[in-house]
Each structure stands twice: as structure tokens, then as C-alpha cells.
Design a protein around this motif. Structure first.
Motif, PDB file in Angstrom:
ATOM      1  N   THR A   5      23.076  23.899  -0.167  1.00 24.22           N
ATOM      2  CA  THR A   5      22.866  25.264  -0.119  1.00 24.22           C
ATOM      3  C   THR A   5      22.237  25.596   1.417  1.00 24.22           C
ATOM      4  O   THR A   5      21.683  24.598   1.973  1.00 24.22           O
ATOM      5  N   GLN A   6      22.507  26.837   1.878  1.00 21.78           N
ATOM      6  CA  GLN A   6      22.038  27.221   3.438  1.00 21.78           C
ATOM      7  C   GLN A   6      20.413  27.191   3.641  1.00 21.78           C
ATOM      8  O   GLN A   6      20.001  26.393   4.564  1.00 21.78           O
ATOM      9  N   PRO A   7      19.530  27.277   2.535  1.00 21.12           N
ATOM     10  CA  PRO A   7      18.098  27.033   2.824  1.00 21.12           C
ATOM     11  C   PRO A   7      17.771  25.766   2.729  1.00 21.12           C
ATOM     12  O   PRO A   7      16.916  25.493   3.444  1.00 21.12           O
ATOM     13  N   ALA A   8      18.446  24.788   1.765  1.00 17.89           N
ATOM     14  CA  ALA A   8      18.192  23.414   1.916  1.00 17.89           C
ATOM     15  C   ALA A   8      18.640  22.912   3.185  1.00 17.89           C
ATOM     16  O   ALA A   8      17.682  22.085   3.696  1.00 17.89           O
ATOM     17  N   PHE A   9      19.615  23.182   3.637  1.00 17.24           N
ATOM     18  CA  PHE A   9      20.097  22.474   4.765  1.00 17.24           C
ATOM     19  C   PHE A   9      19.072  23.011   5.843  1.00 17.24           C
ATOM     20  O   PHE A   9      18.775  22.269   6.823  1.00 17.24           O
ATOM     21  N   SER A  10      18.869  24.394   5.979  1.00 19.41           N
ATOM     22  CA  SER A  10      17.813  24.813   7.076  1.00 19.41           C
ATOM     23  C   SER A  10      16.504  24.191   7.148  1.00 19.41           C
ATOM     24  O   SER A  10      15.964  23.690   8.183  1.00 19.41           O
ATOM     25  N   ARG A  11      16.084  23.568   5.948  1.00 20.23           N
ATOM     26  CA  ARG A  11      14.745  22.951   5.862  1.00 20.23           C
ATOM     27  C   ARG A  11      14.903  21.533   6.525  1.00 20.23           C
ATOM     28  O   ARG A  11      14.159  21.038   7.030  1.00 20.23           O
ATOM     29  N   HIS A  12      16.137  20.708   6.256  1.00 17.49           N
ATOM     30  CA  HIS A  12      16.329  19.493   7.008  1.00 17.49           C
ATOM     31  C   HIS A  12      16.204  19.829   8.518  1.00 17.49           C
ATOM     32  O   HIS A  12      15.484  18.983   9.168  1.00 17.49           O
ATOM     33  N   ILE A  13      16.733  20.887   9.122  1.00 21.95           N
ATOM     34  CA  ILE A  13      16.709  21.083  10.494  1.00 21.95           C
ATOM     35  C   ILE A  13      15.248  21.370  10.976  1.00 21.95           C
ATOM     36  O   ILE A  13      14.691  20.786  11.802  1.00 21.95           O
ATOM     37  N   ILE A  14      14.520  22.090  10.357  1.00 25.97           N
ATOM     38  CA  ILE A  14      13.029  22.552  10.657  1.00 25.97           C
ATOM     39  C   ILE A  14      12.460  21.261  10.513  1.00 25.97           C
ATOM     40  O   ILE A  14      11.416  21.143  11.344  1.00 25.97           O
ATOM     41  N   PHE A  15      12.505  20.360   9.609  1.00 19.97           N
ATOM     42  CA  PHE A  15      11.659  19.197   9.476  1.00 19.97           C
ATOM     43  C   PHE A  15      11.978  18.272  10.318  1.00 19.97           C
ATOM     44  O   PHE A  15      11.072  17.762  11.260  1.00 19.97           O
ATOM     45  N   MET A  16      13.082  18.333  11.114  1.00 19.48           N
ATOM     46  CA  MET A  16      13.702  17.429  12.374  1.00 19.48           C
ATOM     47  C   MET A  16      12.984  17.904  13.503  1.00 19.48           C
ATOM     48  O   MET A  16      12.167  17.219  14.217  1.00 19.48           O
ATOM     49  N   GLU A  17      12.967  19.076  13.718  1.00 15.64           N
ATOM     50  CA  GLU A  17      12.030  19.988  15.002  1.00 15.64           C
ATOM     51  C   GLU A  17      10.660  19.531  14.848  1.00 15.64           C
ATOM     52  O   GLU A  17      10.216  19.379  15.822  1.00 15.64           O
ATOM     53  N   LYS A  18      10.253  19.820  13.710  1.00 17.62           N
ATOM     54  CA  LYS A  18       8.674  19.551  13.539  1.00 17.62           C
ATOM     55  C   LYS A  18       8.608  18.025  13.975  1.00 17.62           C
ATOM     56  O   LYS A  18       7.398  17.443  14.592  1.00 17.62           O
ATOM     57  N   GLU A  19       9.116  17.107  13.116  1.00 17.99           N
ATOM     58  CA  GLU A  19       8.799  15.747  13.347  1.00 17.99           C
ATOM     59  C   GLU A  19       9.125  15.520  14.942  1.00 17.99           C
ATOM     60  O   GLU A  19       8.320  14.663  15.404  1.00 17.99           O
ATOM     61  N   LEU A  20       9.945  15.994  15.359  1.00 11.05           N
ATOM     62  CA  LEU A  20      10.379  15.723  17.048  1.00 11.05           C
ATOM     63  C   LEU A  20       9.157  16.387  18.053  1.00 11.05           C
ATOM     64  O   LEU A  20       9.388  16.037  19.137  1.00 11.05           O
ATOM     65  N   ASN A  21       8.829  17.389  17.427  1.00 11.01           N
ATOM     66  CA  ASN A  21       8.077  18.423  18.328  1.00 11.01           C
ATOM     67  C   ASN A  21       8.625  18.943  19.384  1.00 11.01           C
ATOM     68  O   ASN A  21       8.362  19.050  20.438  1.00 11.01           O
ATOM     69  N   VAL A  22       9.990  19.426  19.137  1.00 10.00           N
ATOM     70  CA  VAL A  22      10.870  19.948  20.237  1.00 10.00           C
ATOM     71  C   VAL A  22      11.665  21.151  19.333  1.00 10.00           C
ATOM     72  O   VAL A  22      12.078  20.974  18.169  1.00 10.00           O
ATOM     73  N   ASN A  23      12.536  22.022  20.149  1.00 10.42           N
ATOM     74  CA  ASN A  23      13.270  22.863  19.623  1.00 10.42           C
ATOM     75  C   ASN A  23      14.770  22.318  19.915  1.00 10.42           C
ATOM     76  O   ASN A  23      15.041  22.418  21.140  1.00 10.42           O
ATOM     77  N   LEU A  24      15.356  22.154  18.873  1.00  7.22           N
ATOM     78  CA  LEU A  24      16.789  21.580  19.056  1.00  7.22           C
ATOM     79  C   LEU A  24      17.863  22.555  19.328  1.00  7.22           C
ATOM     80  O   LEU A  24      18.761  22.277  19.696  1.00  7.22           O
ATOM     81  N   LEU A  25      17.558  23.550  18.642  1.00  6.42           N
ATOM     82  CA  LEU A  25      18.440  24.940  18.582  1.00  6.42           C
ATOM     83  C   LEU A  25      17.864  26.184  18.820  1.00  6.42           C
ATOM     84  O   LEU A  25      16.640  26.368  18.969  1.00  6.42           O
ATOM     85  N   PHE A  26      18.543  26.968  19.372  1.00  5.34           N
ATOM     86  CA  PHE A  26      18.093  28.482  19.797  1.00  5.34           C
ATOM     87  C   PHE A  26      19.087  29.313  18.914  1.00  5.34           C
ATOM     88  O   PHE A  26      20.365  29.005  18.713  1.00  5.34           O
ATOM     89  N   ARG A  27      18.587  29.934  17.889  1.00  3.32           N
ATOM     90  CA  ARG A  27      19.407  30.734  16.983  1.00  3.32           C
ATOM     91  C   ARG A  27      18.903  32.012  16.840  1.00  3.32           C
ATOM     92  O   ARG A  27      17.733  32.290  16.925  1.00  3.32           O
ATOM     93  N   ASN A  28      19.753  33.127  16.538  1.00  4.12           N
ATOM     94  CA  ASN A  28      19.290  34.389  16.339  1.00  4.12           C
ATOM     95  C   ASN A  28      20.212  35.005  15.299  1.00  4.12           C
ATOM     96  O   ASN A  28      21.088  34.063  14.785  1.00  4.12           O
ATOM     97  N   LYS A  29      20.393  36.329  15.040  1.00  7.01           N
ATOM     98  CA  LYS A  29      21.297  36.546  13.801  1.00  7.01           C
ATOM     99  C   LYS A  29      22.653  36.562  14.283  1.00  7.01           C
ATOM    100  O   LYS A  29      23.635  36.510  13.210  1.00  7.01           O
ATOM    101  N   ARG A  30      23.032  36.416  15.318  1.00 10.85           N
ATOM    102  CA  ARG A  30      24.378  36.384  15.760  1.00 10.85           C
ATOM    103  C   ARG A  30      24.979  34.930  16.198  1.00 10.85           C
ATOM    104  O   ARG A  30      26.112  34.663  16.015  1.00 10.85           O
ATOM    105  N   SER A  31      24.010  34.147  16.755  1.00  9.23           N
ATOM    106  CA  SER A  31      24.671  32.770  17.425  1.00  9.23           C
ATOM    107  C   SER A  31      23.596  31.883  17.145  1.00  9.23           C
ATOM    108  O   SER A  31      22.387  31.943  16.990  1.00  9.23           O
ATOM    109  N   VAL A  32      24.120  30.661  17.397  1.00 11.00           N
ATOM    110  CA  VAL A  32      23.230  29.266  17.244  1.00 11.00           C
ATOM    111  C   VAL A  32      23.978  28.301  18.488  1.00 11.00           C
ATOM    112  O   VAL A  32      25.169  28.405  18.546  1.00 11.00           O
ATOM    113  N   TYR A  33      22.874  27.886  19.224  1.00 10.77           N
ATOM    114  CA  TYR A  33      23.555  26.755  20.083  1.00 10.77           C
ATOM    115  C   TYR A  33      22.412  25.755  20.272  1.00 10.77           C
ATOM    116  O   TYR A  33      21.344  26.161  20.161  1.00 10.77           O
TER     117      TYR A  33
END
Length: 294
Positions: free
Chosen positions: A28-56
Motif C-alpha cells: 500500500t502507498q502508506p506502507a511504502f512511504s514508511r520504508h522511504i521515511i525510515f531510510m531517510e531517518k537512518e541515513l540522516n539525509v533527504n533522498l527525495l524532494f516531493r510535493n503534491k505534483r512531483s517527486v525527484y
């Protein structure tokens, strides 16, 4: 961080869309998002820029993506090799060889085996007849190419015969029996014998001794040699005679007569042997190739 989370990140970098990446990973999208958020917290960096229109990907995300792909590639390669190794298709087989007696069999068999299993490394070491048994028992080798005496009586060692050795006598060039087509072993009763060094060739010596005893005489040993070549040199110099396998006739250039023995002679077989409980998965493949091709 898990392999699965790395795969989630690579999927997101591919689609640059949380919904599509989540579907690809069967989440599910919420479960998927949690994996990405967890990675960013573990690495202590922002891997992605996202808003309502785009992700890069951010610069950190681009750098991490290259490493994540490398990690996943190595992981899947390692997993594949592990599975292949379990089946015996990748690995190493250690072979023991008894001097020159197996050059013909080994060269042919190893060539065919490596053509069929190029990812299996073949290691070959030379042993004496007595040290071969010790190497098999200690698993220093997986399979040994040797002779039957000394091996056939050991319970947990399995062996198959490749050929029988015809026994012969090596005589000096001017010996009275040297022009014969065959020599009865009983005719050697009064000869002086050249034997091999018992420390390294105990079994070979035992075969020759047993043949003499079976014909009711105890050989008189004049000299001992440390190699087959040295033994034939002593025979060539007239120091005595020696009982050896007949196939040595064409393997050495010494000026001696090698004549087949007749009469009551012990049977000596050329064999390949291995431990019954050897767990190397490459071994059954090698044995199968030996049996099939020979």
C-alpha cells in the motif's frame, strides 16, 4: 536498513511516483512511504524532494541510488552463487593423484569436467600411496586416484576400479631373463630386489612383498629408492631387480627390460576413492563425469 528497503528506493527512483512504485513492490502507498521515511531517518539525509505534483531525487538521493544498485547487484549475484554452490555447480574439488600413474585418466576427465562445470575450481596435489589414505581421512582431498591395496579394506571409503595393473619385473639390460616374453615370479626367488622407500611407498612395497610371499619366498632387498625413476636407475646399474606395474614400460627411458610376470600374482587395480560421508556437492558431479566418460 534491509535489502527490501533498498529495492523500494530503487523502484521509487525508477517511477518517481509513490503510487506506481508501491504497486510495483506490492505494498500500500502508506506502507511504502514508511520504508522511504525510515531510510531517510537512518541515513540522516533527504533522498527525495516531493510535493503534491512531483517527486525527484536530491543530490544525496542520486549518489545513494548508484550505491544502492551496486549493493542489490552484488546481493543477487551472491545469492545466485550460493544457490549454485549448494547444487555443486560452483565451488572447488580437491583431487589427490598417485604420481604419474593417472596422468592419462586425469587430464581427460578434468578437461571434460571443467567444460561442463566452468565455475568449479579443480585443485590437484600429488601424494604417495600411504599419504593418500591419510589425506582422504582428514578431508584434505575430496577424491583420490590411487591403487587398491590399503584402500579397499577401509569401511567408510568408497572406491571404483578404473583398470587392473599387469605386474612386471624390471631387469638389467644384460640379465639372463631379459629376452623372455614373460617371467614366472618364482624364477626371481634367488634375485636381489630393489624396493621403494617404505615411508612414502609402503603400499607399493606391500604389493611386491605379498606377491613374493604368495609364491613361497621372501625377497632379499639390496637397495631402496625414493622414487620410481630412482628405482629404475638402480636396476639399470645392475643393483637388483624390481616388481613394478607393466604400464611403466613406456613412461620412463631407462635402459632396462620390463617384462610381464606370470604365475600367481596379486591383483592391483587403479582406482578412484572418496569418503562415503563427504559433503562437498561438487563431488557427485565429478564422480558422475568419471563414471560416464570412462
Amino acid at each position: 536498513m534491509t535489502i527490501y528497503e533498498l529495492e523500494c528506493f530503487v523502484a521509487l527512483a525508477r517511477y518517481l511516483n509513490f503510487t506506481k512504485a508501491a504497486e510495483y513492490m506490492h505494498l500500500t502507498q502508506p506502507a511504502f512511504s514508511r520504508h522511504i521515511i525510515f531510510m531517510e531517518k537512518e541515513l540522516n539525509v533527504n533522498l527525495l524532494f516531493r510535493n503534491k505534483r512531483s517527486v525527484y531525487l536530491t543530490a544525496a538521493g542520486e549518489a545513494f541510488l548508484a550505491e544502492a544498485k551496486n549493493i542489490l547487484e552484488h546481493y543477487h549475484e551472491g545469492l545466485s552463487k550460493a544457490l549454485q554452490a549448494e547444487k555443486g555447480n560452483v565451488g572447488r574439488i580437491k583431487i589427490g593423484m598417485l604420481s604419474e600413474q593417472f596422468n592419462d585418466l586425469l587430464s581427460k576427465s578434468i578437461k571434460m569436467f571443467t567444460e561442463s562445470y566452468p565455475s568449479i575450481e579443480v585443485e590437484i596435489n600429488e601424494y604417495t600411496s600411504s599419504s593418500m589414505i591419510s589425506a582422504l581421512k582428514k578431508y584434505d582431498i575430496d577424491i583420490g586416484f590411487t591403487i587398491s591395496p590399503g584402500i579397499s579394506a577401509i569401511d567408510d571409503i568408497v572406491w571404483k576400479s578404473n583398470m587392473k595393473f599387469e605386474q612386471a619385473v624390471a631387469l638389467p639390460w644384460n640379465h639372463p631373463l631379459s629376452e623372455r616374453d614373460s617371467v614366472d615370479i618364482k624364477e626371481l626367488e634367488d634375485e636381489m630386489f630393489i624396493f621403494l622407500d617404505p615411508e612414502n611407498f609402503a603400499i607399493v612395497n606391500d604389493v611386491a612383498l605379498q606377491m613374493c610371499l604368495e609364491n613361497h619366498f621372501n625377497p632379499r632387498v639390496a637397495k631402496r629408492a625414493t622414487s620410481i625413476s630412482g628405482l629404475l636407475t638402480l636396476v639399470e646399474c645392475g643393483k637388483g631387480v624390481s616388481i613394478i606395474p607393466y604400464h611403466f614400460k613406456n613412461q620412463f627411458s631407462h635402459k632396462v627390460h620390463i617384462i610381464k610376470l606370470s604365475g600367481q600374482c596379486s591383483s592391483v587395480e587403479r582406482i578412484f576413492a572418496w569418503r562415503k560421508n563427504n559433503s562437498n556437492p561438487c563431488l557427485p558431479l565429478f564422480i558422475s563425469k568419471l563414471v560416464t566418460d570412462n
